[in-house]
Scaffold this active site. Structure first.
Site, PDB file in Angstrom:
ATOM      1  N   CYS A 113      44.413  36.503  15.737  1.00  0.00           N
ATOM      2  CA  CYS A 113      43.224  37.319  15.999  1.00  0.00           C
ATOM      3  C   CYS A 113      42.158  36.511  16.750  1.00  0.00           C
ATOM      4  O   CYS A 113      42.289  36.288  17.949  1.00  0.00           O
ATOM      5  CB  CYS A 113      42.707  37.940  14.717  1.00  0.00           C
ATOM      6  SG  CYS A 113      41.569  39.321  15.026  1.00  0.00           S
ATOM      7  N   HIS A 221      47.430  40.553  12.480  1.00  0.00           N
ATOM      8  CA  HIS A 221      47.284  39.690  11.299  1.00  0.00           C
ATOM      9  C   HIS A 221      48.606  39.587  10.536  1.00  0.00           C
ATOM     10  O   HIS A 221      48.810  40.264   9.524  1.00  0.00           O
ATOM     11  CB  HIS A 221      46.183  40.234  10.386  1.00  0.00           C
ATOM     12  CG  HIS A 221      44.810  40.002  10.898  1.00  0.00           C
ATOM     13  ND1 HIS A 221      44.051  38.903  10.540  1.00  0.00           N
ATOM     14  CD2 HIS A 221      44.057  40.711  11.775  1.00  0.00           C
ATOM     15  CE1 HIS A 221      42.889  38.960  11.156  1.00  0.00           C
ATOM     16  NE2 HIS A 221      42.866  40.039  11.918  1.00  0.00           N
ATOM     17  N   GLU A 223      49.490  37.262   8.629  1.00  0.00           N
ATOM     18  CA  GLU A 223      49.283  36.607   7.322  1.00  0.00           C
ATOM     19  C   GLU A 223      49.092  37.609   6.193  1.00  0.00           C
ATOM     20  O   GLU A 223      49.278  37.277   5.014  1.00  0.00           O
ATOM     21  CB  GLU A 223      48.085  35.655   7.396  1.00  0.00           C
ATOM     22  CG  GLU A 223      46.710  36.294   7.237  1.00  0.00           C
ATOM     23  CD  GLU A 223      46.236  37.103   8.432  1.00  0.00           C
ATOM     24  OE1 GLU A 223      45.200  37.788   8.321  1.00  0.00           O
ATOM     25  OE2 GLU A 223      46.895  37.063   9.494  1.00  0.00           O
TER      26      GLU A 223
END
Length: 253
Positions: A113, A221, A223
């Site tokens: 990001c 994202h 994660e």
């Protein structure tokens, strides 16, 4: 047992209450620890007080996280930000030199990001500050009033570049990803190759051409609950493998 590689995570500089802090989100730390199998090292946003070359000589990888803040447009010759835009000058002063030094040193790098946008800016590219206002582009923002699990839910597909690094890592031609950003790449920096695009043509992943080490960044994202998403898990595992190779090559494995 082999020692885990050491992966640096540059912090954001934030004021919480009356006091300044250097912070990084737990989800990024867990992705490095549990996803990459590495030891996370939080790097304070001290800008010029940090020698990038010296720091990177001790690291086996560098991960650039997302953040509520945006890169200051002066770094890419953009117009002034809209009123109320959150910036983090200390982080900019830390990450932009670190990116260039990491690529020079062959230290594996993963950007997420804001980190994806930082990579483009560090190498000479520019950003759209409000993608949703660009003709022909989708609104890539999340609904901030929704529960966090809804904000980070899969939002749209991205098409992966045939034969690219991301396609090889995930074994896919297309991924469905979340979308939690208002900024995005405008002019792609020299030396970056497109690894994925959104349906509106917005660049969603890049890799650095001509460097010996892993150097990849994504706009979404991965994660977020990476353990529930095989492509995201594969991405962090591949980053961890690259960090282990770097550690072994420097006698730290």
């Amino acid at each position: 047992m082999a020692r885990p590689p050491l992966i640096g995570i540059p912090c954001c500089a934030r004021t919480l209450g009356a006091h300044p802090f250097h912070i990084a989100g737990d989800k990024y730390i867990r992705a490095v620890s549990d996803g990459a199998g590495a030891l996370p090292l939080l790097v304070p946003a001290l800008g010029g007080s940090i020698d990038p070359v010296d720091l990177l000589s001790r690291l086996d990888g560098l991960m650039l996280t997302g953040s509520p803040s945006n890169v200051e447009p002066r770094h890419y010759g953009g117009p002034a930000s809209a009123e109320g835009t959150l910036h983090d000058a200390e982080r900019d002063a830390t990450t932009l030199p670190l990116i260039r030094a990491a690529l020079d040193a062959g230290v594996p790098l993963l950007g997420i990001c804001r980190g994806f946008q930082e990579l483009n800016v560090a190498l000479g590219g520019t950003l759209h500050q409000r993608v949703q206002e660009v003709p022909g582009m989708l609104d890539h923002r999340e609904d901030k009033t929704a529960p966090v699990e809804v904000q980070y839910a899969k939002a749209h597909p991205v098409r992966l570049a045939a034969g690219g690094l991301l396609a090889r890592i995930t074994g896919r031609e297309e991924l469905r990803v979340n979308s939690v950003h208002a900024q995005g790449i405008d002019r792609l920096a020299p030396g970056l190759l497109v690894e994925a695009t959104a349906p509106d043509g917005l660049v969603e992943a890049v890799r650095v051409e001509g460097v010996p080490a892993f150097a990849l960044a994504v706009q979404w994202h991965p994660e977020w609950r990476f353990w529930e998403d095989p492509p995201s898990a594969a991405l962090f595992a591949s980053f961890g493998d690259a960090a282990r190779v770097h550690a072994e090559s420097h006698g730290r494995g």
